[in-house]
Design a protein around this motif. Structure first.
Motif, PDB file in Angstrom:
ATOM      1  N   VAL A   1       0.843  -1.195   0.000  1.00  0.00           N
ATOM      2  CA  VAL A   1       0.000   0.000   0.000  1.00  0.00           C
ATOM      3  C   VAL A   1       0.882   1.250   0.000  1.00  0.00           C
ATOM      4  CG1 VAL A   1      -1.833   1.244   1.194  1.00  0.00           C
ATOM      5  CG2 VAL A   1      -1.796  -1.259   1.242  1.00  0.00           C
TER       6      VAL A   1
ATOM      7  N   GLY B   1       1.047   5.383  -0.235  1.00  0.00           N
ATOM      8  CA  GLY B   1       0.295   6.626  -0.105  1.00  0.00           C
ATOM      9  C   GLY B   1       1.020   7.758  -0.813  1.00  0.00           C
TER      10      GLY B   1
ATOM     11  N   GLU C   1      -0.558   9.950   3.504  1.00  0.00           N
ATOM     12  CA  GLU C   1       0.094   8.919   4.331  1.00  0.00           C
ATOM     13  C   GLU C   1      -0.905   8.240   5.280  1.00  0.00           C
ATOM     14  OE1 GLU C   1       1.109  12.073   4.123  1.00  0.00           O
ATOM     15  OE2 GLU C   1       3.062  11.975   3.112  1.00  0.00           O
TER      16      GLU C   1
ATOM     17  N   ALA D   1      -3.580   6.167   3.527  1.00  0.00           N
ATOM     18  CA  ALA D   1      -3.029   4.886   3.086  1.00  0.00           C
ATOM     19  C   ALA D   1      -3.022   3.876   4.234  1.00  0.00           C
ATOM     20  CB  ALA D   1      -1.631   5.080   2.527  1.00  0.00           C
ATOM     21  N   LEU D   2      -2.668   4.348   5.425  1.00  0.00           N
ATOM     22  CA  LEU D   2      -2.658   3.444   6.580  1.00  0.00           C
ATOM     23  C   LEU D   2      -4.062   2.918   6.877  1.00  0.00           C
ATOM     24  CD1 LEU D   2      -0.209   4.968   9.225  1.00  0.00           C
ATOM     25  CD2 LEU D   2      -0.116   2.685   8.212  1.00  0.00           C
TER      26      LEU D   2
ATOM     27  N   MET E   1      -5.029   0.409   4.332  1.00  0.00           N
ATOM     28  CA  MET E   1      -4.356  -0.857   4.606  1.00  0.00           C
ATOM     29  C   MET E   1      -5.107  -1.622   5.699  1.00  0.00           C
ATOM     30  SD  MET E   1      -0.395  -1.545   5.517  1.00  0.00           S
ATOM     31  CE  MET E   1      -0.414  -1.110   7.234  1.00  0.00           C
ATOM     32  N   GLN E   2      -5.537  -0.879   6.715  1.00  0.00           N
ATOM     33  CA  GLN E   2      -6.271  -1.514   7.809  1.00  0.00           C
ATOM     34  C   GLN E   2      -7.557  -2.184   7.303  1.00  0.00           C
ATOM     35  OE1 GLN E   2      -6.976   0.193  12.001  1.00  0.00           O
ATOM     36  NE2 GLN E   2      -8.789   0.776  10.860  1.00  0.00           N
TER      37      GLN E   2
ATOM     38  N   CYS F   1      -1.006  -7.280   4.038  1.00  0.00           N
ATOM     39  CA  CYS F   1      -0.589  -6.028   3.410  1.00  0.00           C
ATOM     40  C   CYS F   1       0.691  -5.512   4.033  1.00  0.00           C
ATOM     41  CB  CYS F   1      -1.627  -4.941   3.630  1.00  0.00           C
ATOM     42  SG  CYS F   1      -3.261  -5.376   3.158  1.00  0.00           S
ATOM     43  N   GLU F   2       1.434  -4.754   3.248  1.00  0.00           N
ATOM     44  CA  GLU F   2       2.600  -4.083   3.772  1.00  0.00           C
ATOM     45  C   GLU F   2       2.479  -2.610   3.408  1.00  0.00           C
ATOM     46  OE1 GLU F   2       6.162  -6.650   3.104  1.00  0.00           O
ATOM     47  OE2 GLU F   2       7.159  -4.693   2.934  1.00  0.00           O
ATOM     48  N   TYR F   3       2.947  -1.729   4.251  1.00  0.00           N
ATOM     49  CA  TYR F   3       2.876  -0.272   4.032  1.00  0.00           C
ATOM     50  C   TYR F   3       4.162   0.166   3.340  1.00  0.00           C
ATOM     51  CZ  TYR F   3       2.140   4.653   5.453  1.00  0.00           C
ATOM     52  OH  TYR F   3       1.945   6.004   5.494  1.00  0.00           O
TER      53      TYR F   3
END
Lengths: 211, 396
Positions: B337, B339, B344, B347-348, B351-352, B361-363
């Motif tokens: 993911v 952003g 930012e 995007a978090l 992802m959640q 998922c990875e940020y």
């Protein structure tokens, strides 16, 4: 399933074992023509032979990468016990002995004795059983030198004929243990491949009797 | 002075990535089976007093224990086994609970093995103890549980049964002292036929001597019970044999006949065993991965006599064998993911949401989308979510 794998101690024990295997009707042509190979098929392909140094035979069997091994009792006494020892193969006979300068009583006096050996574990165990304190020094080469040079009062070593001892003014004081080649088996292999292993042992027992 | 900060002590090791995943799965399989059977978890300290593992009572060799001292100079050991701490618990803090007690654990144990032999000094053991219950039903429960747990992990397992009463019964008839008895036990344990014969030849020949002579060879299928019966007449040993026969029939009823064998020479080092003893083997591992048995007199030592049975499974040994045979790999995350500037936090949160749908998922912590793409490619992540004003997901 992979072939039954047997580790052999290179050198004389290897030759004696191959002779016994052949007597038991197991074809060892590949071992005779090994070249530089270290893993060799024998018999009808259900078995293979691995060549290694004595102490490594024990390591391979203990870790289960070899199912069986042929190794001298001396190496077993020095290096390990976590396997099954199922057969005395009858060859490679010799003994562990305590030796020292001729005519000198090894046990005389109260001074701490120094013993040199290539087999420090065997030496320590021998004197611990006697409830006796000694200092053990590990020597790699000709152990007979240690008492001659004044480093040790005695040695614990393998004795076959005793000629080397005699020529260096030493004599056997006591037998520590009688030795010969043994067939050892990995603990798990013994359980999981019992039938194959027992058949082999029975064939070897039969061949040994006709020696 | 030489610094050892880059390496680990001998016998210790790091467990990495795939192996951790596999190990975690195996632990969960065992735990789930135990929990569903009514067992409750306990955690005992990693460090205990030396007295708990006193070699003269427990059969542990002094040199096998990792030792240290507390601030009063008393000797401590790093737990070499979980059964003794649990016996201590049952006799002390859990004394008032109704019996039987069903407890399980999943802990590290420590044994100081001789150097350079390739064994782990630190091992993860998972096991159970059923305390306050004697007899066939309790033994069956323990054996059935062991077989279910192994079946979940390595269907090619084998369990072998023995009985402490066979050796104890036969050896008490011999005119030898405790040391002599221990030497004979060791020879039988090591299946060292030559040494055993040498020792027994020095004792007057009796039926017990003849039976002990044959004991290390008595392993295999149910036929060994018949062979043994001919050797042990009317003694404690023959009671043990009848018990094993009975147990075996029950295990066959459970469909386990292909998995069960006997080794009547199974005379374990831990001399607290009193009844049935068992070990399990799996292909590719050179030593038993599970061991256990009945220990009805151990709790006497803690002043609370009660019968008990239990086993411990070496999770790491099973994991190692599975890794070798199957080469398990850890899957890469499914989605990266990224952003855009100013997005930012969005995007978090995105992802959640995706994680809650079960996607791994990875940020992306890089600055540009190009970098995010390169990273996804190099780490084997096949999908990229770009979070801007709008969110779009693309295949990489």
């Amino acid at each position: 399933m992979r072939p039954l794998r047997m580790a052999l101690t290179k050198g004389r024990l290897e030759k004696d074992t191959v002779a016994l295997l052949e007597k038991a009707g197991i074809d060892c042509t590949q071992v005779h023509e090994k070249g530089r190979r270290l893993i060799l098929p024998v018999g009808d392909g259900s078995m293979e032979v691995v060549l290694s140094k004595a102490a490594d035979v024990i390591t391979y069997v203990e870790n289960g990468v070899c199912d069986l091994g042929v190794v001298g009792k001396d190496t077993i006494m020095e290096h390990g016990t976590r396997f099954f020892e199922v057969m005395d193969l009858g060859f490679g006979r010799c003994r562990f002995a305590l030796a020292g300068p001729k005519g000198v009583d090894f046990y005389a006096g109260y001074r701490e004795k120094v013993v040199a050996s290539k087999y420090p574990n065997v030496t320590r165990a021998f004197f611990e059983n006697k409830q006796m304190d000694v200092r053990v020094i590990r020597i790699e080469g000709s152990v007979e030198l240690a008492p001659l040079l004044g480093l040790a009062d005695g040695i614990v070593d393998i004795v076959e004929t005793g000629t080397t001892l005699k020529e260096n003014g030493l004599e056997v004081k006591e037998t520590v243990a009688d030795l010969s080649a043994r067939l050892i088996v990995n603990t798990a292999s013994m359980k999981l491949r019992k039938k194959q292993i027992e058949e082999l042992v029975a064939r070897l027992e039969g061949a040994k009797k006709t020696c | 002075m030489k610094h050892n900060r880059m390496i680990t002590p001998e016998g210790m090791k790091d467990i990495l990535l795939e192996e951790c995943t596999l190990r975690r799965t195996l632990r969960e399989k065992a735990a789930s089976r135990l929990r569903r059977s009514g067992y409750r978890e306990v955690v005992t300290p990693g460090v205990e007093f030396y007295d708990l593992f006193d070699p003269s009572h427990t059969g542990f060799a002094q040199e096998d224990l990792y030792k240290m001292t507390d601030n009063k100079g008393r000797l401590l050991v790093m737990r070499p086994d979980c059964t003794l701490p649990i016996a201590r618990l049952a006799a002390t803090r859990l004394q008032a609970l109704p019996r039987p007690l069903r407890l399980w654990y999943d802990e590290m144990v420590y044994r100081n093995n001789p150097g350079l032999d390739g064994r782990d000094d630190e091992q993860l053991q998972c096991g159970m103890e059923l305390l306050g219950a004697g007899g066939l039903k309790a033994d069956l429960e323990a054996l059935f549980l062991a077989s279910r747990i192994l079946q979940d992990m390595v269907p090619g397992y084998r369990i072998e049964l023995g009985h402490a009463g066979i050796f104890q019964g036969l050896s008490e008839e011999l005119p030898v002292d405790d040391e002599g008895r221990e030497a004979i036990r060791r020879a039988i344990e090591a299946k060292n036929y030559a040494a055993l014969s040498a020792m027994l030849d020095e004792i007057p020949d009796t039926p017990a001597v003849q039976a002990l002579q044959k004991l290390p060879r008595l392993f295999g299928g149910p036929e060994v019970l018949h062979e043994a019966r001919a050797l042990c007449g009317g003694s404690r040993a023959s009671e043990a044999l009848s018990y094993l026969q009975n147990l075996y029939e029950k295990l066959c009823d459970l469909g386990l006949s292909d998995h069960v064998m006997f080794d009547l020479g199974l005379v374990q080092r831990n001399d607290y065993y009193t009844g049935v003893v068992f070990s399990a083997y799996i292909p590719g591992e050179g030593e038993a991965v599970l061991s256990g048995g009945r220990y009805d007199s151990l709790l006497d030592w803690f002043g609370q006599p009660m019968p008990a049975v239990g086993f411990a499974l070496k999770i790491d040994a099973v994991a190692r064998s599975l890794m070798r045979e199957q080469g398990i790999v850890c899957p890469a995350p499914q989605l990266l993911v990224f952003g855009e500037k100013g997005q930012e936090t969005k995007a978090l949160l995105y992802m959640q949401d995706r994680q809650e749908q079960g996607v791994i998922c990875e940020y992306a912590v890089c600055e540009t989308m190009e970098q995010a793409k390169d990273y996804a490619l190099s780490s084997g992540i096949h999908r990229l979510a770009v979070v801007g004003e709008q969110v779009r997901e693309v295949e990489v």
